[in-house]
Design a protein around this motif. Sequence first.
Motif, short mmCIF file in Angstrom:
data_model
loop_
_atom_site.label_atom_id
_atom_site.label_comp_id
_atom_site.label_asym_id
_atom_site.label_seq_id
_atom_site.Cartn_x
_atom_site.Cartn_y
_atom_site.Cartn_z
N LYS A 211 24.71 -41.56 -83.44
CA LYS A 211 23.85 -40.74 -82.59
C LYS A 211 24.73 -39.74 -81.82
CE LYS A 211 20.39 -42.65 -80.41
NZ LYS A 211 19.60 -43.40 -79.39
N VAL A 212 24.45 -38.44 -81.98
CA VAL A 212 25.25 -37.41 -81.31
C VAL A 212 24.34 -36.53 -80.46
CG1 VAL A 212 27.02 -37.40 -83.10
CG2 VAL A 212 25.10 -35.83 -83.27
N GLN A 213 24.92 -35.95 -79.44
CA GLN A 213 24.20 -35.03 -78.56
C GLN A 213 24.49 -33.60 -79.00
OE1 GLN A 213 22.31 -37.83 -76.86
NE2 GLN A 213 22.16 -35.93 -75.69
N ARG A 214 23.47 -32.80 -79.08
CA ARG A 214 23.69 -31.38 -79.39
C ARG A 214 22.84 -30.52 -78.46
NH1 ARG A 214 20.09 -28.56 -82.51
NH2 ARG A 214 18.31 -29.72 -83.39
N GLU A 215 23.32 -29.33 -78.25
CA GLU A 215 22.65 -28.40 -77.34
C GLU A 215 21.70 -27.51 -78.13
OE1 GLU A 215 24.03 -24.85 -74.43
OE2 GLU A 215 25.14 -26.74 -74.25
N THR B 296 17.70 -23.38 -76.23
CA THR B 296 17.23 -23.18 -74.85
C THR B 296 18.20 -23.74 -73.83
OG1 THR B 296 15.99 -25.25 -74.90
CG2 THR B 296 14.84 -23.27 -75.64
N GLY B 297 19.30 -24.36 -74.30
CA GLY B 297 20.29 -24.90 -73.38
C GLY B 297 20.09 -26.35 -73.03
N SER B 298 18.99 -26.94 -73.51
CA SER B 298 18.76 -28.36 -73.24
C SER B 298 19.53 -29.21 -74.25
CB SER B 298 17.26 -28.68 -73.32
OG SER B 298 16.76 -28.40 -74.61
N SER B 299 19.62 -30.50 -73.96
CA SER B 299 20.39 -31.41 -74.82
C SER B 299 19.44 -32.41 -75.48
CB SER B 299 21.43 -32.16 -73.99
OG SER B 299 22.14 -33.06 -74.81
N GLU B 300 19.66 -32.65 -76.76
CA GLU B 300 18.86 -33.65 -77.45
C GLU B 300 19.76 -34.45 -78.39
OE1 GLU B 300 17.14 -31.15 -81.26
OE2 GLU B 300 15.88 -31.32 -79.47
#
Length: 382
Positions: A46-50, A53-57
């Motif tokens: 599981k990785v975080q990406r931007e 819109t600048g939010s993180s998911e």
Amino acid sequence: MRIVHKSIAKDGEGRVKLIATEAEDLWHLYNLIDVGNFVKATTIRKVQRETDTGSSESERLKIVLTIEVAEVDFDSQGLQLRIKGRNVVENSHVKVGAFHTIEVELHRSFELTKSKWDVIDLDRLTTASEPTAGADVAAVVMQEGLANVCVLSNSLSRFVARVESNIPRKAAGAAFNKDKSKSKFFDLVYRAIKDKLKLDELKVVILASPGYVKDEFFKYMNAEAVRTDEKSMIKIKPKCILAHSSSGHKHALHEVLANPALQSRLVDTKAAAEVKALETFFDVLNNQPDRACYGPPHVLYAADLGAIQTLLISDSLFRNADVPTRQKYVGVVDVTRSTGGDVHIFSAMHITGEQLNEMTGIAAVLRFPLPELEDMDLEQSP
């Protein structure tokens, strides 16, 4: 288990690409993978990406990782193998040194690298890749109102079902209720056998109980199979052996397997060879105690003298995190074989291995008496 590729140098260093094809392979891998080894596999991270819109998911990605093994965990009930360690190869999603857990999945390849593949590792590779390594013996130990269903393969003894049902004691006027309750119990056992066992792969099905419970159930099973035209259950009739047990509890399986009358029917199974080796050891220990020994100090001493005729050793001893200690046990195996002795490596997850582990996990029948063992101060473990 399928060996896709093997590259091992003369000094023992090398890598092997493997695919686990059945649940028992996970047990073999648990014994093969040691702390400090390297495992390369495709895994989910599981990785975080931007976003734009600048939010993180978060996102689940399939990536290839190589980790240095820090911990190996085997769930014997769920039959799952998890390997935890630090990432050692640069990856765009996982930093070097970051911890990750790889869960080994059936039918998915991975690569195992060791600085030293010793004789025990190589033996296990050979055993695991044999096509006849699956479960070929089943046993049902029962008494009125209780049954335990077990499958025995080359390395595992797994109780796959426990059946409990209340059967009232037979009192005046209560015969009908008792018969009805017994039929309900037998039906539950019948369904457990049909649903939990791979009947087509079995060579032997042992039905054991005190008294006539097994006989009554065998009669019920055959009648029910014919009534419902359940071909898989009809076909196991000639594979069934009726045997005595003291109860329907799990521990009764030990005594059932030790029954000499079963040995001829179990001759093609690993369980038979190990049961016979254990029985021989106990017989020698009782009748010629100076020609049998158990416990690491005494067995290692006997090995140094070339005195071991038959070595019985649990695979749990080879999972010692202390490398020199593991090497001592590997050395005992090497010495015994080099002097013409027989070696039986017992699985700790097999019913026979449980017996051996109860008495330190290592024992030996000797070529010649060593009466001095009884008086020697060999209390320290290796």
